[in-house]
Design a protein around this motif. Sequence first.
Motif, short mmCIF file in Angstrom:
data_model
loop_
_atom_site.label_atom_id
_atom_site.label_comp_id
_atom_site.label_asym_id
_atom_site.label_seq_id
_atom_site.Cartn_x
_atom_site.Cartn_y
_atom_site.Cartn_z
N PHE A 18 0.89 -0.98 -0.04
CA PHE A 18 -0.18 -0.13 0.01
C PHE A 18 0.88 1.27 -0.15
O PHE A 18 1.53 1.36 0.78
CB PHE A 18 -0.93 0.23 1.32
CG PHE A 18 -2.32 -0.96 1.19
CD1 PHE A 18 -3.30 -0.32 0.41
CD2 PHE A 18 -2.25 -2.11 1.25
CE1 PHE A 18 -4.53 -0.98 0.53
CE2 PHE A 18 -3.12 -2.90 1.08
CZ PHE A 18 -4.53 -2.50 0.80
N ALA A 19 0.48 2.14 -0.92
CA ALA A 19 1.04 3.37 -0.95
C ALA A 19 0.42 4.31 0.38
O ALA A 19 1.21 5.38 0.69
CB ALA A 19 0.83 4.19 -2.10
N ASP A 20 -0.84 4.02 0.38
CA ASP A 20 -1.34 4.87 1.56
C ASP A 20 -1.95 3.52 2.77
O ASP A 20 -2.84 3.08 2.36
CB ASP A 20 -2.78 5.66 1.23
CG ASP A 20 -3.41 6.28 2.16
OD1 ASP A 20 -3.12 6.23 3.08
OD2 ASP A 20 -4.41 6.82 1.83
N PRO A 21 -0.99 3.16 3.42
CA PRO A 21 -1.30 2.13 4.52
C PRO A 21 -2.59 2.36 5.37
O PRO A 21 -3.18 1.49 5.86
CB PRO A 21 -0.09 2.24 5.40
CG PRO A 21 1.16 3.18 4.83
CD PRO A 21 0.24 4.05 4.04
N GLU A 121 -14.21 -8.03 1.16
CA GLU A 121 -14.73 -6.72 0.11
C GLU A 121 -14.04 -5.42 0.55
O GLU A 121 -13.68 -4.79 -0.48
CB GLU A 121 -16.05 -6.77 0.21
CG GLU A 121 -17.02 -8.12 -0.22
CD GLU A 121 -18.23 -8.29 -0.04
OE1 GLU A 121 -19.12 -9.14 -0.77
OE2 GLU A 121 -18.92 -7.26 0.88
N ALA A 122 -13.87 -5.16 2.01
CA ALA A 122 -13.24 -3.85 2.23
C ALA A 122 -11.83 -3.84 1.74
O ALA A 122 -11.51 -2.76 1.26
CB ALA A 122 -13.21 -3.79 3.73
N VAL A 123 -11.19 -5.04 1.92
CA VAL A 123 -9.75 -4.85 1.61
C VAL A 123 -9.45 -4.89 0.00
O VAL A 123 -8.68 -3.97 -0.43
CB VAL A 123 -9.12 -6.15 1.89
CG1 VAL A 123 -7.78 -6.58 1.14
CG2 VAL A 123 -9.00 -6.33 3.43
N ILE A 124 -10.65 -5.48 -0.86
CA ILE A 124 -10.54 -5.24 -2.15
C ILE A 124 -10.70 -3.71 -2.71
O ILE A 124 -10.08 -3.29 -3.33
CB ILE A 124 -11.58 -6.07 -2.71
CG1 ILE A 124 -11.39 -7.53 -2.68
CG2 ILE A 124 -12.09 -5.57 -4.41
CD1 ILE A 124 -12.48 -8.43 -3.13
N ALA A 125 -11.75 -3.00 -2.03
CA ALA A 125 -12.00 -1.86 -2.07
C ALA A 125 -10.66 -0.87 -1.78
O ALA A 125 -10.25 0.02 -2.66
CB ALA A 125 -13.12 -1.10 -1.54
N ALA A 126 -9.78 -1.17 -0.76
CA ALA A 126 -8.73 -0.52 -0.40
C ALA A 126 -7.68 -0.84 -1.27
O ALA A 126 -7.05 0.43 -1.65
CB ALA A 126 -8.20 -1.24 0.99
N VAL A 127 -7.45 -1.83 -1.87
CA VAL A 127 -6.52 -2.25 -2.91
C VAL A 127 -6.94 -1.25 -4.33
O VAL A 127 -6.21 -0.51 -4.82
CB VAL A 127 -6.38 -3.46 -3.13
CG1 VAL A 127 -5.49 -3.70 -4.58
CG2 VAL A 127 -5.55 -4.25 -2.06
N TYR A 128 -8.22 -1.12 -4.66
CA TYR A 128 -8.67 -0.60 -5.73
C TYR A 128 -8.34 0.96 -5.71
O TYR A 128 -7.85 1.82 -6.50
CB TYR A 128 -10.18 -0.82 -5.71
CG TYR A 128 -10.88 0.28 -6.55
CD1 TYR A 128 -10.81 -0.17 -8.34
CD2 TYR A 128 -11.52 1.39 -6.13
CE1 TYR A 128 -11.47 1.06 -9.11
CE2 TYR A 128 -12.37 2.28 -7.34
CZ TYR A 128 -12.37 1.64 -8.58
OH TYR A 128 -13.17 2.61 -9.39
N LEU A 129 -8.59 1.57 -4.48
CA LEU A 129 -8.44 2.89 -4.12
C LEU A 129 -6.92 3.33 -4.17
O LEU A 129 -6.38 4.36 -4.68
CB LEU A 129 -9.01 3.36 -2.90
CG LEU A 129 -10.69 3.25 -2.86
CD1 LEU A 129 -11.04 3.60 -1.25
CD2 LEU A 129 -11.26 4.48 -3.96
N GLY A 131 -4.43 1.48 -5.55
CA GLY A 131 -3.56 0.90 -6.81
C GLY A 131 -4.30 1.07 -8.18
O GLY A 131 -3.80 0.55 -9.12
N GLY A 132 -5.57 1.42 -8.13
CA GLY A 132 -6.47 1.24 -9.21
C GLY A 132 -7.26 -0.07 -9.61
O GLY A 132 -6.95 -0.97 -8.96
N PHE A 133 -7.80 0.00 -10.47
CA PHE A 133 -8.52 -1.31 -10.93
C PHE A 133 -7.62 -2.49 -11.40
O PHE A 133 -8.07 -3.74 -10.97
CB PHE A 133 -9.78 -1.04 -12.15
CG PHE A 133 -10.53 -2.22 -12.54
CD1 PHE A 133 -11.55 -2.72 -11.74
CD2 PHE A 133 -10.20 -2.71 -13.72
CE1 PHE A 133 -12.30 -3.82 -12.11
CE2 PHE A 133 -10.88 -4.11 -14.20
CZ PHE A 133 -12.10 -4.51 -13.40
N ASP A 134 -6.81 -2.19 -12.24
CA ASP A 134 -5.88 -3.27 -12.46
C ASP A 134 -5.13 -4.06 -11.19
O ASP A 134 -4.99 -5.30 -11.34
CB ASP A 134 -4.77 -2.96 -13.47
CG ASP A 134 -5.39 -2.62 -14.76
OD1 ASP A 134 -6.59 -3.11 -15.10
OD2 ASP A 134 -4.63 -1.85 -15.59
N ALA A 135 -4.74 -3.37 -10.36
CA ALA A 135 -4.28 -4.04 -9.13
C ALA A 135 -5.12 -4.76 -8.43
O ALA A 135 -4.86 -5.89 -7.93
CB ALA A 135 -3.52 -2.77 -8.23
#
Length: 228
Positions: A18-21, A121-129, A131-135
């Motif tokens: 994460f760039a934003d922990p 599901e929350a973790v998925i959203a955190a990664v999406y926010l 690193g973006g959709f591809d991440a």
Amino acid sequence: MKLSGDLKAFQERLGHRFADPALLVRAVTHASMSSANRDDNQRLEFLGDRVLGLVMAEALLALDTGATEGQLAPRFNALVRKEACADVAREIDLGKVLKLGRSEMISGGRRKMALLGDGIEAVIAAVYLDGGFDAAKAMILRLWGNRLTTVEDDARDAKTALQEWAQARKLSPPKYVQTDRSGPDHAPLFTIEARLENGETSRASAPSKRAAEQEAASTLLRQLETDT
């Protein structure tokens, strides 16, 4: 913000740094632990559910270009339902890093299907926010693994599969009995016991009766498979 040792290890299991922990910390913070200075993961859960759905819909279309909507829908449901999400969460030991209030910890919240499913599901959203959709897509496909290629076996819901198991052995259909209801009206927790005529039983708890019945049936099926 610095991550704890447990969260650093969890980050490695996710395969995303994460760039934003702070996003990861928020993703693993249950509502029972929230406060004026600490956001919980409910809004992230809402977003992550939609990201997961899009990734799975895309993947299923790509895997079977000739499948009809009627064939794709049950596969999709099997991949995104709470039971599947909770299974993935268990595999990466999400329960270990969930931030829970005292009441949830006492009641075994780290093992609850609903909390684990919501958490992933929350973790998925955190990664999406972060690193973006591809991440997010890459992580989801990696964590769900061969579930995508074996989903046809899981496309029937657990209650249907348990009923078919009973019918094949000339047993009466399973019964589902509510044994407990706890929590406030806005966040109830139902406990359901699945019962077979041969005496086999299994219990599960979830925010809705339907989800609890499905989890109880799924757990009982796993027990039966182990026994045989």
